[in-house]
Design a protein around this motif. Sequence first.
Motif, PDB file in Angstrom:
ATOM      1  N   ARG A 127       1.188  14.194   8.746  1.00 48.10           N
ATOM      2  CA  ARG A 127       0.358  14.302   9.951  1.00 48.10           C
ATOM      3  C   ARG A 127       0.787  13.250  10.981  1.00 48.10           C
ATOM      4  N   ASP A 128       0.910  11.986  10.540  1.00 49.39           N
ATOM      5  CA  ASP A 128       1.236  10.898  11.470  1.00 49.39           C
ATOM      6  C   ASP A 128       2.601  11.106  12.126  1.00 49.39           C
ATOM      7  N   ALA A 129       3.566  11.585  11.332  1.00 47.59           N
ATOM      8  CA  ALA A 129       4.918  11.753  11.862  1.00 47.59           C
ATOM      9  C   ALA A 129       5.086  13.100  12.568  1.00 47.59           C
ATOM     10  N   ALA A 170      -2.873  -3.659  16.689  1.00 50.73           N
ATOM     11  CA  ALA A 170      -3.563  -2.376  16.889  1.00 50.73           C
ATOM     12  C   ALA A 170      -2.598  -1.199  16.842  1.00 50.73           C
ATOM     13  N   GLU A 171      -1.400  -1.430  16.277  1.00 50.21           N
ATOM     14  CA  GLU A 171      -0.387  -0.362  16.265  1.00 50.21           C
ATOM     15  C   GLU A 171      -0.457   0.435  14.964  1.00 50.21           C
ATOM     16  N   GLU A 172      -1.603   1.118  14.749  1.00 51.17           N
ATOM     17  CA  GLU A 172      -1.699   1.959  13.539  1.00 51.17           C
ATOM     18  C   GLU A 172      -0.935   3.270  13.782  1.00 51.17           C
ATOM     19  N   PRO A 173      -0.749   4.084  12.741  1.00 51.77           N
ATOM     20  CA  PRO A 173       0.146   5.240  12.894  1.00 51.77           C
ATOM     21  C   PRO A 173      -0.219   6.202  14.030  1.00 51.77           C
ATOM     22  N   LEU A 174      -1.516   6.376  14.297  1.00 47.84           N
ATOM     23  CA  LEU A 174      -1.893   7.320  15.348  1.00 47.84           C
ATOM     24  C   LEU A 174      -1.535   6.803  16.745  1.00 47.84           C
ATOM     25  N   ALA A 175      -1.128   5.528  16.835  1.00 49.79           N
ATOM     26  CA  ALA A 175      -0.749   4.957  18.133  1.00 49.79           C
ATOM     27  C   ALA A 175       0.566   5.562  18.653  1.00 49.79           C
ATOM     28  N   ARG A 176       1.343   6.179  17.782  1.00 57.36           N
ATOM     29  CA  ARG A 176       2.598   6.843  18.176  1.00 57.36           C
ATOM     30  C   ARG A 176       3.470   5.946  19.068  1.00 57.36           C
ATOM     31  N   ILE A 177       3.707   4.704  18.603  1.00 57.69           N
ATOM     32  CA  ILE A 177       4.511   3.790  19.415  1.00 57.69           C
ATOM     33  C   ILE A 177       5.940   4.331  19.525  1.00 57.69           C
ATOM     34  N   HIS A 178       6.564   4.094  20.633  1.00 60.34           N
ATOM     35  CA  HIS A 178       7.926   4.546  20.986  1.00 60.34           C
ATOM     36  C   HIS A 178       7.993   6.050  21.259  1.00 60.34           C
ATOM     37  N   ALA A 217       0.833  -1.204   0.000  1.00 60.36           N
ATOM     38  CA  ALA A 217       0.000   0.000   0.000  1.00 60.36           C
ATOM     39  C   ALA A 217       0.867   1.252   0.000  1.00 60.36           C
ATOM     40  N   ARG A 218       0.303   2.318  -0.620  1.00 59.38           N
ATOM     41  CA  ARG A 218       0.974   3.620  -0.609  1.00 59.38           C
ATOM     42  C   ARG A 218       0.702   4.331   0.713  1.00 59.38           C
ATOM     43  N   TYR A 219       1.525   5.290   0.996  1.00 58.41           N
ATOM     44  CA  TYR A 219       1.370   6.120   2.195  1.00 58.41           C
ATOM     45  C   TYR A 219       1.449   7.550   1.673  1.00 58.41           C
ATOM     46  N   ASP A 220       0.273   8.227   1.593  1.00 61.56           N
ATOM     47  CA  ASP A 220       0.335   9.524   0.919  1.00 61.56           C
ATOM     48  C   ASP A 220       0.967  10.585   1.822  1.00 61.56           C
ATOM     49  N   GLU A 221       1.541  11.609   1.170  1.00 59.08           N
ATOM     50  CA  GLU A 221       2.387  12.554   1.909  1.00 59.08           C
ATOM     51  C   GLU A 221       1.642  13.308   3.006  1.00 59.08           C
ATOM     52  N   PRO A 222       0.417  13.807   2.741  1.00 61.58           N
ATOM     53  CA  PRO A 222      -0.267  14.512   3.844  1.00 61.58           C
ATOM     54  C   PRO A 222      -0.479  13.614   5.066  1.00 61.58           C
ATOM     55  N   ALA A 223      -0.844  12.336   4.827  1.00 60.53           N
ATOM     56  CA  ALA A 223      -1.059  11.422   5.960  1.00 60.53           C
ATOM     57  C   ALA A 223       0.257  11.167   6.685  1.00 60.53           C
ATOM     58  N   PHE A 224       1.311  10.968   5.918  1.00 64.84           N
ATOM     59  CA  PHE A 224       2.610  10.734   6.560  1.00 64.84           C
ATOM     60  C   PHE A 224       3.028  11.943   7.391  1.00 64.84           C
TER      61      PHE A 224
END
Length: 464
Positions: free
Chosen positions: A273-275, A419-427, A264-271
Motif C-alpha cells: 500500500r505505502d509503495a 514526521a516522515e512516515e510512509p504515507l508522507a511519500r517523500i521524494h 521492526a517488521r514491515y508487513d507485505e500488505p502495508a508495504f
Amino acid sequence: MSNEVHATSPSADELRRRVARGMARARADLERLVGIPSVAFAGFPIEPLEQAAAAVMDMLRAVGLDDVRLLDVPGSPPAVVGERPAPPGAPTVLLYGHYDVQPAGVEADWTSPPFTPVERDGRLYGRGAADDKSGIVMHAAALAALGADARVGVRVLIEGAEETGLGGLEELVGAQPELVAADAVVIADAGNHALGQPTLTTSLRGSLKIMVEVRTLAGPVHSGTYGGPAPDALVALIAMLATLHDAAGNVAVAGLDAAAYEGARYDEPAFRRDAGVLAGVALAGSGVIAEQLACRPAITVIGIDAPPVDGAANAVVARARAAVSVRLAPGQDPDQARSAVVAHLQAAAPWRAVLVFGDAGGGEGFQANTDGPAFAAATRALETAYGRPVSHHGQGGSIPLVAAFHKAAPDAEMILWGAEEPLARIHAPDESVDLAELERGILAEALFLAALPAAGQAGTDSPA
Ligand SMILES: [Zn+2]
C-alpha cells in the motif's frame, strides 16, 4: 508518565498544552517554507534557496536563539545556524534539518501544485512538507514550547543542500568538528515506521550514484543500411543494466555487503500500500521486507538518456547514458561499493563498447548507539507523546551527514526521528505531512529537550 520530566521542568501536560497552542504558528511556518521551491540541484534558481534560508532565520530568531546567521558551505547554498549557550553543567544538543527539497518532478502527477501548501484530510500537501521542512518546524516549535524553561545548550544547523549529495557540509564538519560539538544530535529527517507508531531510526543505508555512458559509434547510422553488425549503444546499456539483479530481483553485484537486522517488521500488505505496488505485481527480491530495506543493497536505474520515442529516427543509437542509484548496507564503504559496481558494469559490457563513468556523490550509512542516556530520554519522550511503546527500525534512505556528524562528534548520541512516515511519500508526487503526527513529534522533541539535563546527570556525566 508525566513525572518522568525533571522537577523544575514544565510537566508533560503543560508542554502538551503549549505545543497545541503553538500549532497555528508551526503550521504557518511550514506553509511559508513549502511555498518556496528551494531545490538545490544544478540548473535550479538560487533565489528560492535564499528565501528559504531567510525564512528559517526568521523562525530561529522568533524562538529566541542568539547569533542566527548563514554559514558558508563551499560549493553549496549556505546553512543556517543559531545557538544558545548551555547553562553551567548542562548538556548541549544539536538540532539538524535541511531546507532544500527534491525537485517536484512532473507537475501533472501532483493532485495540487507542488509548491502550494494545501490541506486535505489532516495532511498538508506540498514538496518538502515532510522532507524536511517538517523537521525545521519540529525544532523551532519544540524550542518555542519550552521557551525560557529550556535548560540545555542548543545549536541549530539547517543545511541547504542535503538532497543534492554534494557533500559540502560533510567536508566542512570534517574540517571544523567544533561546529557540531554536542552531547546529543537530533536529526528530524526521519519518521515512524507507520503513522502514529512512535519509532526511533537506529540505522541508515549508505548511498551512491554512478553515471555510466556507453559509446559504440561515431554517430547514429541508418538502422537498415548498418543495423545488424553496427553495435547499438542503447542495447548494450540495457544488457549491462539487466545484469545488476538476478531473475528474482536481488542485487547481483559481487562486493556489495548485507548487514544483520533486528528492528521492526514491515508487513507485505502495508508495504504494498505505502509503495503503491500495483495489484498482481510481485515484489522484487527475496527475504524479509524490513531487512531488504534496512540492511541490504538496492540498485535503481533512476534515469536514461536515449532518443525519446516520439520523433525517434530509425537509426542505430551511438551513445546512451544511465544514472544508477545504489543503496548500501550500513557499514559498507562507499568507495569499495563504487568500485564493485563499476567493475560489474565493465565486465557486463558487450562488444567491447567504450564506457565513460561519472561520479555523482554518495555517502556512508549509519548504525546508532542505543545504550546512552539521550537515547533513553528520547524513548521516554516518544512514549509520553504517543502514549504507546517505541519501536526501532532501520531506514532504507541515506543521510550522509549523519556519518560525518558521528565522525566529528563520536561521543554524541544520535536521535533520528521526525514526521516522515510512509504515507508522507517523500521524494514522490503528492508528498505530505500528517499535521497530528507533526504535533506529536513537536511534543516528543519538547519533552526530550526538557528531560535531557536530568538524563545526562543519571548517566556517565554524573558528578557522583
Ligand atoms: Zn531529508
